[in-house]
Write a protein that holds these residues in place. Structure first.
Motif, short mmCIF file in Angstrom:
data_model
loop_
_atom_site.label_atom_id
_atom_site.label_comp_id
_atom_site.label_asym_id
_atom_site.label_seq_id
_atom_site.Cartn_x
_atom_site.Cartn_y
_atom_site.Cartn_z
N ALA A 1 0.87 -1.18 0.00
CA ALA A 1 0.00 0.00 0.00
C ALA A 1 0.90 1.22 0.00
O ALA A 1 1.76 1.36 0.87
CB ALA A 1 -0.90 0.00 1.23
N ILE A 2 0.74 2.07 -1.02
CA ILE A 2 1.54 3.30 -1.11
C ILE A 2 0.64 4.46 -1.52
O ILE A 2 -0.37 4.28 -2.20
CB ILE A 2 2.70 3.17 -2.11
N GLN A 3 1.04 5.64 -1.08
CA GLN A 3 0.38 6.86 -1.52
C GLN A 3 1.47 7.85 -1.91
O GLN A 3 2.41 8.07 -1.15
CB GLN A 3 -0.49 7.47 -0.44
N ARG A 4 1.35 8.43 -3.08
CA ARG A 4 2.31 9.42 -3.56
C ARG A 4 1.91 10.78 -3.03
O ARG A 4 0.81 11.27 -3.29
CB ARG A 4 2.34 9.42 -5.10
N LEU A 5 2.78 11.39 -2.24
CA LEU A 5 2.45 12.65 -1.59
C LEU A 5 2.16 13.77 -2.58
O LEU A 5 1.22 14.54 -2.38
CB LEU A 5 3.58 13.06 -0.64
N GLN A 6 2.95 13.89 -3.65
CA GLN A 6 2.79 15.00 -4.59
C GLN A 6 1.49 14.95 -5.38
O GLN A 6 0.97 15.99 -5.77
CB GLN A 6 3.96 15.06 -5.58
N THR A 7 0.98 13.75 -5.66
CA THR A 7 -0.19 13.63 -6.52
C THR A 7 -1.44 13.15 -5.78
O THR A 7 -2.54 13.28 -6.32
CB THR A 7 0.10 12.64 -7.68
N GLY A 8 -1.26 12.57 -4.61
CA GLY A 8 -2.39 12.00 -3.88
C GLY A 8 -2.81 10.64 -4.42
O GLY A 8 -3.72 10.01 -3.87
N GLU A 9 -2.18 10.17 -5.48
CA GLU A 9 -2.53 8.87 -6.07
C GLU A 9 -2.02 7.75 -5.17
O GLU A 9 -1.04 7.93 -4.44
CB GLU A 9 -1.93 8.74 -7.47
N SER A 10 -2.67 6.61 -5.26
CA SER A 10 -2.28 5.51 -4.39
C SER A 10 -2.46 4.17 -5.09
O SER A 10 -3.12 4.05 -6.11
CB SER A 10 -3.09 5.54 -3.10
N PHE A 11 -1.85 3.18 -4.48
CA PHE A 11 -2.01 1.78 -4.88
C PHE A 11 -2.10 0.98 -3.59
O PHE A 11 -1.29 1.17 -2.68
CB PHE A 11 -0.82 1.29 -5.70
N ASP A 12 -3.06 0.11 -3.51
CA ASP A 12 -3.20 -0.78 -2.37
C ASP A 12 -3.68 -2.11 -2.93
O ASP A 12 -4.86 -2.25 -3.28
CB ASP A 12 -4.20 -0.23 -1.34
N GLY A 13 -2.77 -3.04 -3.05
CA GLY A 13 -3.17 -4.31 -3.62
C GLY A 13 -2.04 -5.32 -3.70
O GLY A 13 -0.92 -5.08 -3.26
N ILE A 14 -2.36 -6.43 -4.32
CA ILE A 14 -1.42 -7.53 -4.50
C ILE A 14 -0.67 -7.30 -5.80
O ILE A 14 -1.27 -7.03 -6.84
CB ILE A 14 -2.17 -8.88 -4.53
N TYR A 15 0.66 -7.38 -5.72
CA TYR A 15 1.49 -7.18 -6.91
C TYR A 15 2.23 -8.47 -7.32
O TYR A 15 2.86 -8.51 -8.37
CB TYR A 15 2.50 -6.04 -6.69
#
Length: 185
Positions: free
Chosen positions: A44-58
């Protein structure tokens, strides 16, 4: 005149000893995949500059999920250039292994992921702390915070794990993690 270390016998012996030492050091340190085992790998990550995120199985069923990796590549892109690059999936293994060892259910905040060479050069001109040969330009590094965790504790644990590079930026409150050789600063 110095001889070629690969061609003269003394240099060749020295080169072989160094390679053997590096091989033994790598064999002694566990790979992130060994730490994570065969279970599905989640991040689970969130990019501070864009607010975009990913939370899942990779990663699951013995292989990386191509669609998840593409999403992660986009979230970790260089936002100043709107440029993405294929991130090294081993970086996600490092992040997942550190979070697992910290027993963290919270996600990462990403301060910096991929950096285009132009962005890295500009940052290197502004600060001596930015490497001109940064692994960020190869998609092998991220500067992160683990929500709810102290950066010093995360850096110490990651360094003990010896699964990549670890840099503590205490003043800025983040940790550099990469999937390169084990080292720390």
């Amino acid at each position: 005149m110095l001889g070629c270390p690969c061609c003269d016998s003394a240099g060749r012996r020295s080169l072989l000893r160094g390679a053997l030492g590096l091989g033994l050091a790598c064999a002694a340190a566990p790979a992130p995949a060994q730490i994570l085992g065969g279970a599905p790998r989640r991040i689970a990550i969130q990019r501070l500059q864009t607010g975009e995120s990913f939370d899942g199985i990779y990663w699951q069923d013995g292989r990386y999920d191509r669609e998840a990796l593409q999403q992660l590549d986009w979230v970790l892109r260089d936002p100043s250039m709107e440029e993405a690059t294929p991130m090294d999936p081993r970086l996600f293994d490092v992040l997942a292994a550190v979070a697992q060892r910290m027993e963290a259910s919270e996600g990462y905040e990403v301060v910096s992921g991929y950096r285009a060479p132009e962005t890295n050069a500009a940052r290197a001109r502004e600060s001596r702390r930015v490497s001109r040969a940064s692994l960020h330009m190869s998609g092998m590094a991220a500067d992160v915070r683990l929500i709810g965790r102290e950066s010093m504790g995360m850096a110490r644990l990651a360094a003990e794990m010896q699964i990549g590079g670890v840099g503590l930026y205490r003043r800025d409150g983040f940790v550099h993690l990469d999937c390169g050789p084990a080292r720390r600063w």
